[in-house]
Design an enzyme around this catalytic site. Sequence first.
Site, PDB file in Angstrom:
ATOM      1  N   HIS A  96       0.821  -1.224   0.000  1.00  0.00           N
ATOM      2  CA  HIS A  96       0.000   0.000   0.000  1.00  0.00           C
ATOM      3  C   HIS A  96       0.854   1.272   0.000  1.00  0.00           C
ATOM      4  CE1 HIS A  96      -3.356  -2.599   0.669  1.00  0.00           C
ATOM      5  NE2 HIS A  96      -3.040  -2.892   1.907  1.00  0.00           N
TER       6      HIS A  96
HETATM    7 ZN   LIG Z   1      -3.365  -7.353   3.585  1.00  0.00          ZN
END
Ligand SMILES: [Zn+2]
Length: 300
Positions: free
Chosen positions: A121
């Site tokens: 992320h």
């Molecule tokens: Zn994850």
Amino acid sequence: MTTPLVFHPIYSQLDLPERHRFPIEKYVGIRDELVRRGVDKARFITPSPVDLSFLTAYYDSNYVNALTTGALDKKAMRRIGFPWSQQLIERTRTAVAGTCLTATLALEQGKALNLTGGYHHAFADFGSGFCLFNDLYLAAKTMQQTPSIDNVLIIDLDVHQGDGTAKLAEDDRDIFTLSIHGEKNFPYRKQLSDIDIGLAKGAEDDEYLGTLEEALTLASRQFQPDAIIYDAGVDVHVNDDLGHLHISTQGVYERDKKVFALADRLGVPIAAVIGGGYQRDIAALVDVHIQLYRAAGVID
Ligand SMILES: [Zn+2]
């Protein structure tokens, strides 16, 4: 030939507020379980923190400087989800180095595994969801420093979409991103991977493994990888606190076997990282993460 294993005790060294949901103890838990199952303690290879110059080569230097000096604003730190500390930076730089070292060792030995990693992320100019710097992308770039490695396939089977990786690799034609994830899981605003498959809540082993088989076939038709990087997140597991899928422990094992089998079939090296996995019961969580090492033939 023994498969290299990369680990540093700092992976599990991070002071977090009480009841913080991140299971930081799991990394040393995996090491201890591997040792308990017969892996020689001397076998683990220790990474040193990455240089900041390596990060700024691929990352926004304002972000790197602000984050590493503690000058990042509160909102940006909240998005990452960890309180800032010197320890966090040291740990992150070492963990990222661990995945890059694993990538290098995979090229030498055919297969290598890190006992952390999968910070998918993390974007070029901000971090998110417990991810500061994207080790998967940086490991792909590390592999590509070897002249014989042009195309790198990143297979991301963590329950959360590999949004940061997809965005970072958006303009890299020589990095192919495949993400199979829970459609209703974080991140709610998804990025565009080369192949994205979002599964519905409650998906079970048969559907999951069938989907994976098709996706791997599709990926290897569309792209000829010289190497593979694998994010083996186990937050797809039925008992996971954050994932919405219903994959069994056996299902995780079979999934990991399929990915290693693809690397074998294509005759390309593979570097694997453990990815996400969230359970309060660390022993139970380690039992799911350990499937990766079983599938790789490190333990029985
Ligand atoms: Zn994850």
